[in-house]
Design a protein around this motif. Structure first.
Motif, mmCIF file in Angstrom:
data_model
loop_
_atom_site.group_PDB
_atom_site.id
_atom_site.type_symbol
_atom_site.label_atom_id
_atom_site.label_comp_id
_atom_site.label_asym_id
_atom_site.label_seq_id
_atom_site.Cartn_x
_atom_site.Cartn_y
_atom_site.Cartn_z
ATOM 1 N N ARG A 263 33.496 31.605 28.690
ATOM 2 C CA ARG A 263 33.314 32.959 28.178
ATOM 3 C C ARG A 263 34.207 33.165 26.959
ATOM 4 N NH1 ARG A 263 34.048 34.463 33.905
ATOM 5 N NH2 ARG A 263 32.028 34.995 34.726
ATOM 6 N N ARG B 24 36.793 35.216 24.875
ATOM 7 C CA ARG B 24 37.837 36.211 25.199
ATOM 8 C C ARG B 24 37.878 37.216 24.060
ATOM 9 N NH1 ARG B 24 40.952 35.302 29.461
ATOM 10 N NH2 ARG B 24 42.706 36.488 28.644
ATOM 11 N N VAL C 173 42.830 41.239 32.232
ATOM 12 C CA VAL C 173 41.380 41.232 32.093
ATOM 13 C C VAL C 173 40.860 42.585 32.540
ATOM 14 C CG1 VAL C 173 39.226 40.202 32.923
ATOM 15 C CG2 VAL C 173 41.201 38.735 32.396
ATOM 16 N N HIS D 291 37.345 43.325 32.247
ATOM 17 C CA HIS D 291 36.001 43.117 32.786
ATOM 18 C C HIS D 291 35.492 41.764 32.315
ATOM 19 C CE1 HIS D 291 31.894 43.999 34.006
ATOM 20 N NE2 HIS D 291 31.483 43.743 32.791
ATOM 21 N N GLU D 292 34.623 41.170 33.094
ATOM 22 C CA GLU D 292 33.953 39.935 32.684
ATOM 23 C C GLU D 292 32.462 40.108 32.881
ATOM 24 O OE1 GLU D 292 36.958 36.283 33.386
ATOM 25 O OE2 GLU D 292 36.098 37.128 35.227
ATOM 26 N N THR E 253 31.346 37.170 28.181
ATOM 27 C CA THR E 253 32.611 37.628 27.611
ATOM 28 C C THR E 253 33.627 38.007 28.684
ATOM 29 O OG1 THR E 253 31.347 38.545 25.764
ATOM 30 C CG2 THR E 253 33.616 39.297 25.990
ATOM 31 N N THR E 254 34.881 37.642 28.429
ATOM 32 C CA THR E 254 36.014 38.156 29.189
ATOM 33 C C THR E 254 36.670 39.204 28.306
ATOM 34 O OG1 THR E 254 36.373 36.090 30.369
ATOM 35 C CG2 THR E 254 38.245 37.606 30.238
ATOM 36 N N TRP E 255 36.599 40.458 28.716
ATOM 37 C CA TRP E 255 37.161 41.574 27.952
ATOM 38 C C TRP E 255 38.629 41.715 28.336
ATOM 39 C CZ3 TRP E 255 34.159 43.142 24.162
ATOM 40 C CH2 TRP E 255 32.799 42.907 24.271
ATOM 41 N N THR E 256 39.524 41.496 27.374
ATOM 42 C CA THR E 256 40.958 41.466 27.655
ATOM 43 C C THR E 256 41.630 42.796 27.361
ATOM 44 O OG1 THR E 256 41.448 40.577 25.455
ATOM 45 C CG2 THR E 256 41.094 38.978 27.236
#
Length: 147
Positions: free
Chosen positions: A3, A5, A128, A130-131, A135-138
């Motif tokens: 994913r 980041r 984190v 949300h994933e 995408t991994t939303w940081t």
């Protein structure tokens, strides 16, 4: 598949050399520091200079000013799966002494209200939000300093 980041909010934090840090702005005229970053004007009502706004990394440690838990599922645009039972989260208001400000953020996973106390030293860590499939939303989290 790996994913991507991606910061949940671009420009609010960095993981550049020197470590994970929140980013603020400092007014060159009055030295006031702001978070989230400000790009248009100095927010200090006492600033007569209207100086240049410079990006600055904020302190990576602070002291718990206040905290609470969120026991409700927030509305959109917060991302959550309504078919999954709601898990409470902990919010921490952290005083950054050097910047003379309080910054709000979630506690690190596994840190609840029973683990916090006003005045306790905490440190900033990457988190984190949300994933999804791509995408991994940081974001950032606060965790108690253990040493």
């Amino acid at each position: 598949m790996t994913r991507a980041r991606t910061p949940a909010v671009a420009g609010w934090f960095t993981d550049a050399p020197g470590g994970f840090r929140l980013l603020g702005t400092r007014c060159s005229a009055c030295s006031a520091v702001f978070f989230p970053p400000e790009g248009a004007f100095c927010r200090n009502p006492d600033c007569a200079g209207g100086g240049e706004l410079l990006e600055v990394p904020l302190s990576g440690r602070g002291r718990v000013w206040s905290y609470t838990d969120g026991r409700y599922r927030p509305p959109a645009p917060y991302v959550s799966d309504p078919s999954v039972p709601w898990e409470p989260y902990t919010l921490v208001a952290v005083e950054l002494a050097a910047e003379a400000m309080v910054v709000l953020g979630q506690a690190a996973p596994g840190v609840g209200v029973a683990d916090l106390a006003v005045g306790m030293e905490v440190e900033l860590v990457p988190g984190v939000l949300h994933e999804d499939a791509d995408t991994t939303w940081t974001t950032w989290h606060w965790r108690p300093v253990t040493s």
